[in-house]
Design a protein around this motif. Structure first.
Motif, short mmCIF file in Angstrom:
data_model
loop_
_atom_site.label_atom_id
_atom_site.label_comp_id
_atom_site.label_asym_id
_atom_site.label_seq_id
_atom_site.Cartn_x
_atom_site.Cartn_y
_atom_site.Cartn_z
N VAL A 224 -2.43 -11.70 -9.03
CA VAL A 224 -3.49 -11.06 -8.25
C VAL A 224 -4.57 -10.57 -9.19
N SER A 225 -5.78 -10.45 -8.66
CA SER A 225 -6.91 -10.04 -9.48
C SER A 225 -7.62 -8.80 -8.93
N GLU A 226 -7.76 -8.72 -7.60
CA GLU A 226 -8.47 -7.57 -7.04
C GLU A 226 -7.67 -6.29 -7.27
N VAL A 227 -8.36 -5.26 -7.72
CA VAL A 227 -7.69 -4.00 -8.06
C VAL A 227 -6.99 -3.42 -6.84
N SER A 228 -7.63 -3.49 -5.66
CA SER A 228 -7.02 -2.92 -4.46
C SER A 228 -5.71 -3.63 -4.12
N VAL A 229 -5.66 -4.96 -4.32
CA VAL A 229 -4.44 -5.73 -4.05
C VAL A 229 -3.38 -5.40 -5.09
N ALA A 230 -3.82 -5.31 -6.35
CA ALA A 230 -2.87 -4.99 -7.43
C ALA A 230 -2.26 -3.61 -7.22
N ARG A 231 -3.09 -2.67 -6.81
CA ARG A 231 -2.58 -1.31 -6.59
C ARG A 231 -1.55 -1.30 -5.47
N ARG A 232 -1.86 -1.99 -4.37
CA ARG A 232 -0.92 -2.02 -3.25
C ARG A 232 0.38 -2.71 -3.66
N LEU A 233 0.28 -3.77 -4.46
CA LEU A 233 1.46 -4.51 -4.90
C LEU A 233 2.34 -3.65 -5.80
N VAL A 234 1.70 -2.93 -6.73
CA VAL A 234 2.46 -2.05 -7.62
C VAL A 234 3.15 -0.95 -6.82
N ALA A 235 2.44 -0.38 -5.84
CA ALA A 235 3.03 0.68 -5.03
C ALA A 235 4.22 0.18 -4.23
N GLU A 236 4.21 -1.10 -3.85
CA GLU A 236 5.32 -1.66 -3.06
C GLU A 236 6.53 -2.01 -3.93
N LYS A 237 6.28 -2.50 -5.15
CA LYS A 237 7.37 -3.07 -5.95
C LYS A 237 7.90 -2.13 -7.04
N LEU A 238 7.12 -1.12 -7.41
CA LEU A 238 7.53 -0.25 -8.52
C LEU A 238 8.21 1.00 -7.97
N PHE A 239 9.33 1.33 -8.58
CA PHE A 239 10.07 2.53 -8.16
C PHE A 239 10.17 3.48 -9.35
N ASP A 240 10.02 4.75 -9.07
CA ASP A 240 10.14 5.79 -10.09
C ASP A 240 11.13 6.83 -9.58
N ILE A 241 12.23 6.97 -10.31
CA ILE A 241 13.33 7.88 -9.93
C ILE A 241 13.83 7.50 -8.53
N GLY A 242 13.98 6.20 -8.31
CA GLY A 242 14.58 5.69 -7.08
C GLY A 242 13.66 5.67 -5.89
N GLU A 243 12.41 6.07 -6.04
CA GLU A 243 11.48 6.07 -4.91
C GLU A 243 10.23 5.27 -5.27
N SER A 244 9.66 4.63 -4.25
CA SER A 244 8.42 3.87 -4.48
C SER A 244 7.31 4.86 -4.81
N ILE A 245 6.39 4.40 -5.66
CA ILE A 245 5.32 5.30 -6.11
C ILE A 245 4.18 5.27 -5.10
N SER A 246 3.31 6.25 -5.17
CA SER A 246 2.17 6.34 -4.26
C SER A 246 1.03 5.45 -4.75
N ASN A 247 0.07 5.20 -3.87
CA ASN A 247 -1.11 4.42 -4.26
C ASN A 247 -1.91 5.12 -5.35
N GLU A 248 -1.94 6.46 -5.29
CA GLU A 248 -2.67 7.20 -6.30
C GLU A 248 -2.05 7.01 -7.68
N LYS A 249 -0.72 7.04 -7.75
CA LYS A 249 -0.07 6.85 -9.04
C LYS A 249 -0.23 5.42 -9.52
N ALA A 250 -0.15 4.46 -8.61
CA ALA A 250 -0.37 3.07 -8.99
C ALA A 250 -1.78 2.89 -9.55
N SER A 251 -2.75 3.57 -8.94
CA SER A 251 -4.13 3.49 -9.41
C SER A 251 -4.25 4.07 -10.81
N ARG A 252 -3.56 5.19 -11.09
CA ARG A 252 -3.62 5.80 -12.41
C ARG A 252 -2.99 4.89 -13.47
#
Length: 471
Positions: A224-252
Protein backbone atom coordinates in the motif's frame (compact mmCIF):
# COMPACT_ATOMS: atom_id res chain seq x y z
CA UNK A 1 -3.45 62.87 -143.04
CA UNK A 2 -4.50 64.47 -139.91
CA UNK A 3 -7.86 62.80 -140.06
CA UNK A 4 -6.43 59.33 -140.53
CA UNK A 5 -4.19 59.73 -137.41
CA UNK A 6 -7.07 60.84 -135.26
CA UNK A 7 -9.15 57.87 -136.29
CA UNK A 8 -6.31 55.52 -135.55
CA UNK A 9 -5.76 56.93 -132.08
CA UNK A 10 -9.47 56.78 -131.40
CA UNK A 11 -9.59 53.08 -132.35
CA UNK A 12 -6.71 52.34 -130.02
CA UNK A 13 -8.49 54.12 -127.20
CA UNK A 14 -11.68 52.18 -127.85
CA UNK A 15 -9.76 48.89 -127.87
CA UNK A 16 -8.16 49.74 -124.50
CA UNK A 17 -11.52 50.63 -123.02
CA UNK A 18 -13.07 47.40 -124.30
CA UNK A 19 -10.20 45.41 -122.83
CA UNK A 20 -10.63 47.14 -119.46
CA UNK A 21 -14.38 46.65 -119.66
CA UNK A 22 -13.93 42.89 -120.31
CA UNK A 23 -11.57 42.69 -117.33
CA UNK A 24 -14.05 44.50 -115.12
CA UNK A 25 -16.85 42.22 -116.29
CA UNK A 26 -14.75 39.18 -115.31
CA UNK A 27 -14.10 40.69 -111.87
CA UNK A 28 -17.80 41.45 -111.48
CA UNK A 29 -18.64 37.84 -112.41
CA UNK A 30 -16.18 36.52 -109.88
CA UNK A 31 -17.56 38.90 -107.25
CA UNK A 32 -21.13 37.84 -108.03
CA UNK A 33 -20.09 34.17 -107.66
CA UNK A 34 -18.46 34.98 -104.26
CA UNK A 35 -21.52 36.93 -103.11
CA UNK A 36 -23.77 34.08 -104.18
CA UNK A 37 -21.63 31.54 -102.27
CA UNK A 38 -21.43 33.83 -99.19
CA UNK A 39 -25.18 34.35 -99.30
CA UNK A 40 -25.82 30.62 -99.43
CA UNK A 41 -23.36 30.04 -96.54
CA UNK A 42 -24.91 32.84 -94.52
CA UNK A 43 -28.38 31.45 -95.10
CA UNK A 44 -27.11 28.03 -94.04
CA UNK A 45 -25.58 29.56 -90.88
CA UNK A 46 -28.82 31.38 -90.16
CA UNK A 47 -30.81 28.18 -90.61
CA UNK A 48 -28.37 26.33 -88.28
CA UNK A 49 -28.45 29.18 -85.78
CA UNK A 50 -32.23 29.18 -85.79
CA UNK A 51 -32.20 25.40 -85.32
CA UNK A 52 -29.78 25.83 -82.39
CA UNK A 53 -31.96 28.51 -80.85
CA UNK A 54 -34.99 26.29 -81.32
CA UNK A 55 -33.08 23.55 -79.45
CA UNK A 56 -32.14 25.96 -76.66
CA UNK A 57 -35.68 27.30 -76.48
CA UNK A 58 -37.39 23.91 -76.75
CA UNK A 59 -38.55 24.14 -73.14
CA UNK A 60 -40.41 27.34 -74.00
CA UNK A 61 -41.84 25.62 -77.07
CA UNK A 62 -42.90 22.67 -74.94
CA UNK A 63 -44.71 24.89 -72.42
CA UNK A 64 -46.28 26.98 -75.19
CA UNK A 65 -44.54 30.26 -74.28
CA UNK A 66 -43.64 30.68 -77.99
CA UNK A 67 -44.40 28.85 -81.25
CA UNK A 68 -42.23 27.66 -84.13
CA UNK A 69 -43.70 30.39 -86.34
CA UNK A 70 -42.62 32.99 -83.76
CA UNK A 71 -39.07 31.68 -83.99
CA UNK A 72 -39.13 31.78 -87.79
CA UNK A 73 -40.31 35.38 -87.94
CA UNK A 74 -38.27 36.63 -84.98
CA UNK A 75 -35.30 38.87 -85.77
CA UNK A 76 -31.86 37.45 -85.26
CA UNK A 77 -31.08 39.93 -82.45
CA UNK A 78 -34.24 39.03 -80.56
CA UNK A 79 -33.62 35.36 -81.17
CA UNK A 80 -30.02 35.66 -79.95
CA UNK A 81 -31.05 37.56 -76.81
CA UNK A 82 -33.74 35.04 -76.01
CA UNK A 83 -31.33 32.13 -76.57
CA UNK A 84 -28.64 33.72 -74.36
CA UNK A 85 -31.13 34.15 -71.53
CA UNK A 86 -32.29 30.56 -71.81
CA UNK A 87 -28.70 29.28 -72.01
CA UNK A 88 -27.82 31.19 -68.85
CA UNK A 89 -30.84 29.66 -67.06
CA UNK A 90 -29.86 26.19 -68.27
CA UNK A 91 -26.30 26.69 -67.03
CA UNK A 92 -27.57 27.75 -63.61
CA UNK A 93 -29.87 24.75 -63.52
CA UNK A 94 -27.00 22.44 -64.52
CA UNK A 95 -24.81 23.92 -61.76
CA UNK A 96 -27.61 23.43 -59.25
CA UNK A 97 -28.03 19.82 -60.33
CA UNK A 98 -24.25 19.29 -60.07
CA UNK A 99 -24.13 20.82 -56.59
CA UNK A 100 -27.09 18.69 -55.51
CA UNK A 101 -25.49 15.48 -56.73
CA UNK A 102 -22.17 16.51 -55.18
CA UNK A 103 -23.86 17.12 -51.82
CA UNK A 104 -25.69 13.80 -52.06
CA UNK A 105 -22.47 12.01 -52.94
CA UNK A 106 -20.75 13.64 -49.95
CA UNK A 107 -23.63 12.55 -47.72
CA UNK A 108 -23.40 9.02 -49.10
CA UNK A 109 -19.66 8.95 -48.42
CA UNK A 110 -20.27 10.22 -44.90
CA UNK A 111 -22.95 7.60 -44.42
CA UNK A 112 -20.56 4.91 -45.65
CA UNK A 113 -17.86 6.19 -43.29
CA UNK A 114 -20.37 6.35 -40.43
CA UNK A 115 -21.54 2.80 -41.12
CA UNK A 116 -17.91 1.70 -41.35
CA UNK A 117 -17.26 3.21 -37.91
CA UNK A 118 -20.39 1.51 -36.53
CA UNK A 119 -19.29 -1.86 -37.98
CA UNK A 120 -15.85 -1.32 -36.47
CA UNK A 121 -17.42 -0.43 -33.12
CA UNK A 122 -19.59 -3.56 -33.18
CA UNK A 123 -16.62 -5.71 -34.20
CA UNK A 124 -14.52 -4.50 -31.27
CA UNK A 125 -17.45 -4.91 -28.91
CA UNK A 126 -17.97 -8.50 -30.07
CA UNK A 127 -14.23 -9.27 -30.02
CA UNK A 128 -13.80 -7.92 -26.49
CA UNK A 129 -17.17 -8.72 -24.92
CA UNK A 130 -16.38 -12.31 -23.95
CA UNK A 131 -13.06 -11.39 -22.37
CA UNK A 132 -14.57 -8.43 -20.53
CA UNK A 133 -17.61 -10.25 -19.20
CA UNK A 134 -15.94 -13.56 -18.33
CA UNK A 135 -12.83 -12.04 -16.76
CA UNK A 136 -14.00 -9.01 -14.76
CA UNK A 137 -11.37 -6.80 -13.20
CA UNK A 138 -10.99 -7.42 -9.47
CA UNK A 139 -9.27 -4.73 -7.48
CA UNK A 140 -7.00 -6.05 -4.71
CA UNK A 141 -8.62 -5.99 -1.32
CA UNK A 142 -5.99 -3.68 0.15
CA UNK A 143 -6.73 -1.03 -2.51
CA UNK A 144 -10.49 -0.91 -1.91
CA UNK A 145 -11.95 2.00 -0.05
CA UNK A 146 -15.24 3.61 0.74
CA UNK A 147 -17.42 5.54 -1.67
CA UNK A 148 -16.07 8.92 -2.77
CA UNK A 149 -17.86 12.14 -1.90
CA UNK A 150 -16.81 15.48 -3.37
CA UNK A 151 -16.21 18.74 -1.56
CA UNK A 152 -14.48 21.13 -3.96
CA UNK A 153 -12.03 20.71 -6.83
CA UNK A 154 -11.65 24.07 -8.51
CA UNK A 155 -9.25 25.46 -5.92
CA UNK A 156 -5.46 25.60 -5.55
CA UNK A 157 -3.65 22.59 -4.14
CA UNK A 158 -2.99 24.31 -0.83
CA UNK A 159 -6.69 25.07 -0.39
CA UNK A 160 -7.95 21.61 -1.27
CA UNK A 161 -9.33 19.48 1.50
CA UNK A 162 -10.53 15.95 0.80
CA UNK A 163 -13.74 14.26 1.83
CA UNK A 164 -12.16 11.01 2.89
CA UNK A 165 -10.45 9.94 6.09
CA UNK A 166 -7.59 11.83 7.71
CA UNK A 167 -3.96 11.89 6.65
CA UNK A 168 -0.70 12.49 8.50
CA UNK A 169 0.66 16.03 8.27
CA UNK A 170 4.47 16.16 7.94
CA UNK A 171 6.35 17.58 10.91
CA UNK A 172 9.27 19.96 10.38
CA UNK A 173 11.85 17.17 10.76
CA UNK A 174 10.12 14.83 8.28
CA UNK A 175 11.36 14.44 4.71
CA UNK A 176 8.84 15.18 1.96
CA UNK A 177 9.35 14.60 -1.75
CA UNK A 178 8.34 17.50 -3.95
CA UNK A 179 6.97 16.43 -7.37
CA UNK A 180 5.82 19.85 -8.53
CA UNK A 181 8.95 20.54 -10.58
CA UNK A 182 9.62 17.01 -11.78
CA UNK A 183 8.77 15.91 -15.28
CA UNK A 184 10.11 12.37 -15.10
CA UNK A 185 8.52 9.40 -13.35
CA UNK A 186 11.65 8.35 -11.51
CA UNK A 187 13.14 11.77 -10.74
CA UNK A 188 12.21 13.31 -7.40
CA UNK A 189 13.99 15.73 -5.13
CA UNK A 190 14.50 15.17 -1.42
CA UNK A 191 13.80 18.41 0.38
CA UNK A 192 13.74 19.51 4.00
CA UNK A 193 14.66 22.45 6.12
CA UNK A 194 18.20 21.11 6.28
CA UNK A 195 20.48 19.66 3.60
CA UNK A 196 20.43 16.04 2.44
CA UNK A 197 23.03 13.94 4.26
CA UNK A 198 24.16 10.32 4.65
CA UNK A 199 22.54 8.77 7.68
CA UNK A 200 24.32 6.28 9.91
CA UNK A 201 22.20 3.10 9.71
CA UNK A 202 23.13 2.04 13.23
CA UNK A 203 21.79 5.28 14.64
CA UNK A 204 18.49 4.48 12.91
CA UNK A 205 18.23 0.82 13.96
CA UNK A 206 18.95 1.80 17.57
CA UNK A 207 15.79 3.91 17.56
CA UNK A 208 13.62 1.20 16.02
CA UNK A 209 11.66 -0.82 18.53
CA UNK A 210 9.93 -4.10 17.74
CA UNK A 211 6.63 -2.31 17.13
CA UNK A 212 8.37 -0.11 14.59
CA UNK A 213 9.75 -3.15 12.76
CA UNK A 214 6.29 -4.74 12.74
CA UNK A 215 4.73 -1.55 11.38
CA UNK A 216 7.46 -1.33 8.75
CA UNK A 217 6.96 -4.95 7.66
CA UNK A 218 3.15 -4.67 7.48
CA UNK A 219 3.31 -1.60 5.22
CA UNK A 220 6.07 -2.86 2.92
CA UNK A 221 4.65 -6.38 2.57
CA UNK A 222 1.18 -5.05 1.72
CA UNK A 223 2.42 -2.75 -1.05
CA UNK A 224 0.00 0.00 0.00
CA UNK A 225 1.09 3.56 -0.60
CA UNK A 226 -1.59 5.96 0.63
CA UNK A 227 -0.94 7.00 4.21
CA UNK A 228 -4.62 6.72 5.16
CA UNK A 229 -4.73 3.11 3.88
CA UNK A 230 -1.43 2.25 5.55
CA UNK A 231 -2.64 3.67 8.84
CA UNK A 232 -5.87 1.69 8.71
CA UNK A 233 -3.96 -1.49 7.79
CA UNK A 234 -1.50 -1.08 10.65
CA UNK A 235 -4.35 -0.44 13.10
CA UNK A 236 -6.05 -3.66 11.95
CA UNK A 237 -3.02 -5.97 11.93
CA UNK A 238 -0.75 -4.66 14.70
CA UNK A 239 -1.37 -5.63 18.30
CA UNK A 240 0.22 -4.06 21.37
CA UNK A 241 -0.14 -5.91 24.68
CA UNK A 242 -2.75 -8.19 23.11
CA UNK A 243 -4.96 -5.38 21.79
CA UNK A 244 -5.18 -3.74 18.39
CA UNK A 245 -3.73 -0.25 18.33
CA UNK A 246 -5.70 2.92 17.60
CA UNK A 247 -5.53 4.92 14.37
CA UNK A 248 -3.78 7.71 16.26
CA UNK A 249 -1.01 5.39 17.41
CA UNK A 250 -0.67 3.89 13.94
CA UNK A 251 -0.33 7.42 12.58
CA UNK A 252 2.43 8.22 15.11
CA UNK A 253 4.33 5.02 14.22
CA UNK A 254 4.23 5.89 10.51
CA UNK A 255 5.40 9.42 11.25
CA UNK A 256 8.32 8.04 13.21
CA UNK A 257 9.31 5.78 10.28
CA UNK A 258 9.20 8.82 8.00
CA UNK A 259 11.27 10.81 10.47
CA UNK A 260 13.89 8.03 10.53
CA UNK A 261 13.96 8.23 6.69
CA UNK A 262 12.65 4.71 6.03
CA UNK A 263 9.84 6.30 3.98
CA UNK A 264 9.46 9.40 1.87
CA UNK A 265 6.17 11.26 1.72
CA UNK A 266 4.75 12.54 -1.58
CA UNK A 267 1.75 14.83 -1.84
CA UNK A 268 -0.67 13.99 -4.66
CA UNK A 269 -3.71 15.93 -5.91
CA UNK A 270 -6.38 14.27 -8.06
CA UNK A 271 -8.75 17.23 -8.30
CA UNK A 272 -11.20 15.68 -5.85
CA UNK A 273 -8.75 15.26 -2.96
CA UNK A 274 -5.13 15.67 -2.01
CA UNK A 275 -3.34 13.11 0.07
CA UNK A 276 0.08 11.71 0.94
CA UNK A 277 1.68 8.50 -0.31
CA UNK A 278 4.63 6.60 1.15
CA UNK A 279 7.60 5.49 -0.92
CA UNK A 280 10.43 3.31 0.35
CA UNK A 281 13.75 5.14 0.59
CA UNK A 282 17.12 3.57 -0.22
CA UNK A 283 17.75 3.40 3.51
CA UNK A 284 14.37 1.75 4.08
CA UNK A 285 14.99 -0.79 1.32
CA UNK A 286 18.45 -1.70 2.69
CA UNK A 287 17.12 -2.11 6.22
CA UNK A 288 14.12 -4.16 5.01
CA UNK A 289 16.30 -6.58 3.04
CA UNK A 290 18.80 -6.96 5.90
CA UNK A 291 16.09 -7.44 8.53
CA UNK A 292 13.59 -9.66 6.70
CA UNK A 293 15.85 -11.36 4.10
CA UNK A 294 13.52 -10.68 1.15
CA UNK A 295 12.89 -8.04 -1.47
CA UNK A 296 10.05 -5.53 -1.05
CA UNK A 297 6.95 -6.07 -3.20
CA UNK A 298 6.02 -3.55 -5.86
CA UNK A 299 3.91 -0.82 -4.27
CA UNK A 300 0.69 0.66 -5.54
CA UNK A 301 2.55 3.93 -6.19
CA UNK A 302 5.19 2.15 -8.29
CA UNK A 303 2.53 0.32 -10.33
CA UNK A 304 0.61 3.53 -10.98
CA UNK A 305 3.71 5.48 -12.04
CA UNK A 306 4.82 2.57 -14.26
CA UNK A 307 1.48 2.23 -16.04
CA UNK A 308 0.48 5.89 -16.33
CA UNK A 309 2.08 9.17 -17.26
CA UNK A 310 2.71 10.25 -13.68
CA UNK A 311 1.45 9.74 -10.15
CA UNK A 312 -1.24 12.42 -10.27
CA UNK A 313 -2.67 11.12 -13.55
CA UNK A 314 -2.64 7.54 -12.24
CA UNK A 315 -4.26 8.37 -8.92
CA UNK A 316 -6.85 10.55 -10.67
CA UNK A 317 -7.75 7.51 -12.78
CA UNK A 318 -8.00 5.47 -9.56
CA UNK A 319 -10.39 8.01 -8.03
CA UNK A 320 -12.53 8.08 -11.19
CA UNK A 321 -12.65 4.27 -11.08
CA UNK A 322 -13.93 4.43 -7.53
CA UNK A 323 -16.61 6.97 -8.46
CA UNK A 324 -17.76 4.79 -11.35
CA UNK A 325 -17.88 1.73 -9.10
CA UNK A 326 -19.91 3.63 -6.54
CA UNK A 327 -22.61 4.30 -9.15
CA UNK A 328 -23.41 0.56 -9.20
CA UNK A 329 -24.05 0.67 -12.97
CA UNK A 330 -21.17 -1.57 -14.01
CA UNK A 331 -20.39 -5.24 -13.67
CA UNK A 332 -16.69 -4.42 -13.57
CA UNK A 333 -14.42 -1.39 -13.87
CA UNK A 334 -10.78 -1.82 -14.99
CA UNK A 335 -7.85 0.59 -15.03
CA UNK A 336 -5.33 -2.09 -16.08
CA UNK A 337 -3.45 -0.95 -19.20
CA UNK A 338 -2.66 -4.51 -20.21
CA UNK A 339 -6.25 -5.65 -19.75
CA UNK A 340 -7.67 -2.55 -21.46
CA UNK A 341 -5.45 -2.72 -24.58
CA UNK A 342 -7.34 -3.04 -27.87
CA UNK A 343 -5.54 -4.03 -31.07
CA UNK A 344 -6.53 -1.90 -34.07
CA UNK A 345 -6.75 -3.35 -37.63
CA UNK A 346 -3.80 -1.21 -38.76
CA UNK A 347 -1.55 -2.70 -36.07
CA UNK A 348 -1.80 0.20 -33.61
CA UNK A 349 -3.14 -0.13 -30.09
CA UNK A 350 -5.92 1.76 -28.36
CA UNK A 351 -5.59 1.73 -24.56
CA UNK A 352 -8.44 3.52 -22.77
CA UNK A 353 -7.67 4.64 -19.21
CA UNK A 354 -10.80 2.94 -17.87
CA UNK A 355 -12.98 0.15 -19.29
CA UNK A 356 -16.43 -0.33 -17.75
CA UNK A 357 -18.54 -3.41 -18.46
CA UNK A 358 -22.29 -2.85 -18.47
CA UNK A 359 -24.74 -5.77 -18.43
CA UNK A 360 -25.10 -5.38 -22.20
CA UNK A 361 -22.15 -3.31 -23.39
CA UNK A 362 -18.82 -1.65 -22.71
CA UNK A 363 -17.95 2.00 -22.01
CA UNK A 364 -14.51 3.57 -22.32
CA UNK A 365 -13.34 6.51 -20.20
CA UNK A 366 -10.34 8.80 -20.72
CA UNK A 367 -8.93 10.79 -17.82
CA UNK A 368 -7.33 13.87 -19.37
CA UNK A 369 -5.23 16.55 -17.70
CA UNK A 370 -4.99 18.64 -20.88
CA UNK A 371 -1.32 17.89 -21.57
CA UNK A 372 -1.69 16.42 -25.08
CA UNK A 373 -0.93 18.30 -28.30
CA UNK A 374 -3.91 18.66 -30.62
CA UNK A 375 -2.56 16.10 -33.10
CA UNK A 376 -2.10 13.49 -30.35
CA UNK A 377 -5.54 14.24 -28.94
CA UNK A 378 -7.08 13.88 -32.42
CA UNK A 379 -5.35 10.52 -32.88
CA UNK A 380 -6.72 9.30 -29.55
CA UNK A 381 -10.27 10.42 -30.44
CA UNK A 382 -10.07 8.81 -33.89
CA UNK A 383 -9.04 5.51 -32.31
CA UNK A 384 -11.84 5.68 -29.76
CA UNK A 385 -14.55 6.44 -32.34
CA UNK A 386 -13.50 3.26 -34.16
CA UNK A 387 -14.36 1.14 -31.13
CA UNK A 388 -17.23 3.02 -29.47
CA UNK A 389 -19.92 5.59 -30.18
CA UNK A 390 -19.72 7.26 -26.75
CA UNK A 391 -16.49 9.06 -25.88
CA UNK A 392 -16.21 9.87 -22.15
CA UNK A 393 -13.62 12.41 -20.95
CA UNK A 394 -12.99 13.29 -17.30
CA UNK A 395 -10.73 16.17 -16.21
CA UNK A 396 -9.32 16.90 -12.73
CA UNK A 397 -11.15 20.21 -12.44
CA UNK A 398 -13.49 22.64 -14.17
CA UNK A 399 -10.62 24.89 -15.29
CA UNK A 400 -9.07 22.05 -17.29
CA UNK A 401 -12.48 21.32 -18.80
CA UNK A 402 -13.05 24.91 -19.93
CA UNK A 403 -9.56 26.00 -20.98
CA UNK A 404 -8.02 22.82 -22.37
CA UNK A 405 -10.33 19.90 -23.12
CA UNK A 406 -13.35 21.80 -24.44
CA UNK A 407 -11.30 23.65 -27.10
CA UNK A 408 -9.47 20.43 -28.07
CA UNK A 409 -12.70 18.46 -28.45
CA UNK A 410 -14.32 21.21 -30.53
CA UNK A 411 -11.23 21.43 -32.77
CA UNK A 412 -11.34 17.66 -33.33
CA UNK A 413 -15.05 17.87 -34.22
CA UNK A 414 -14.33 20.62 -36.76
CA UNK A 415 -11.51 18.64 -38.36
CA UNK A 416 -13.55 15.42 -38.54
CA UNK A 417 -16.75 17.11 -39.61
CA UNK A 418 -19.80 17.23 -37.36
CA UNK A 419 -22.01 15.63 -40.03
CA UNK A 420 -19.65 12.66 -40.36
CA UNK A 421 -19.52 12.16 -36.59
CA UNK A 422 -23.32 12.33 -36.43
CA UNK A 423 -23.48 9.66 -39.14
CA UNK A 424 -21.12 7.51 -37.05
CA UNK A 425 -23.40 7.95 -34.03
CA UNK A 426 -20.60 9.57 -32.01
CA UNK A 427 -21.49 11.46 -28.82
CA UNK A 428 -18.78 13.10 -26.69
CA UNK A 429 -19.26 13.52 -22.94
CA UNK A 430 -16.99 15.90 -21.01
CA UNK A 431 -16.95 16.51 -17.26
CA UNK A 432 -14.76 17.33 -14.29
CA UNK A 433 -14.23 14.81 -11.54
CA UNK A 434 -16.40 16.92 -9.23
CA UNK A 435 -19.32 16.89 -11.68
CA UNK A 436 -18.80 13.17 -12.27
CA UNK A 437 -19.12 12.50 -8.55
CA UNK A 438 -22.43 14.37 -8.74
CA UNK A 439 -23.44 12.06 -11.61
CA UNK A 440 -23.67 14.80 -14.24
CA UNK A 441 -21.78 15.74 -17.40
CA UNK A 442 -20.49 19.29 -17.82
CA UNK A 443 -20.84 19.22 -21.63
CA UNK A 444 -22.44 16.78 -24.07
CA UNK A 445 -21.67 16.98 -27.80
CA UNK A 446 -24.46 15.10 -29.60
CA UNK A 447 -23.34 16.41 -33.04
CA UNK A 448 -26.86 17.72 -33.80
CA UNK A 449 -25.76 21.29 -33.15
CA UNK A 450 -22.45 23.16 -33.20
CA UNK A 451 -22.82 24.10 -29.53
CA UNK A 452 -22.66 21.43 -26.82
CA UNK A 453 -25.37 20.83 -24.28
CA UNK A 454 -24.29 22.41 -20.97
CA UNK A 455 -25.60 20.48 -18.00
CA UNK A 456 -23.40 21.43 -15.04
CA UNK A 457 -23.88 24.13 -12.48
CA UNK A 458 -21.21 26.78 -11.74
CA UNK A 459 -18.49 25.72 -9.28
CA UNK A 460 -19.58 26.21 -5.66
CA UNK A 461 -18.26 29.31 -3.94
CA UNK A 462 -16.10 28.80 -0.88
CA UNK A 463 -17.47 30.17 2.36
CA UNK A 464 -15.12 32.33 4.36
CA UNK A 465 -13.62 30.66 7.41
CA UNK A 466 -14.60 27.13 6.36
CA UNK A 467 -11.95 24.59 7.28
CA UNK A 468 -11.59 21.28 5.54
CA UNK A 469 -9.34 18.45 6.53
CA UNK A 470 -6.60 16.91 4.44
CA UNK A 471 -6.81 13.17 3.88
Amino acid sequence: MMSERSNRELELIIQRLNSQLDSKNEQIAELNAFIQSATENTQELIRNFRAFCVKVLESELAYGDITSRDLETMSLNDLLGRARKMLRQNQEKARSIYDTFKERLTQKNQMIQGLTDQVSQLKFMIDNAEKMFNSPFEEPQDLKRTAAYMLDTDTPLEALRPAMAVTTVADENERVVDLSGSGEKSEVTLVSDGKMYVQNLESITEQLKEIHWQTFEIIVDSGVSEVSVARRLVAEKLFDIGESISNEKASRLIKQLVTLMLFNQIKVSTGMRWFTVLTLTDIGMKLYIEKFRKSPVETEYQKIVREHENAEHGYTIKDVVQILKDTGRYRSVSMSRRGNAIQMPDGRSCIPDIVCCLPNGIEYYEVECGNHHQSDFNDKCNKLKSVTQNLFFVAPNRETVEKKLKPQIEQWIRECGRALLEMSGVVVYLTSISDLSGQRWTYVYNMKDERPIYTATPPPKKKGGDEQKEE
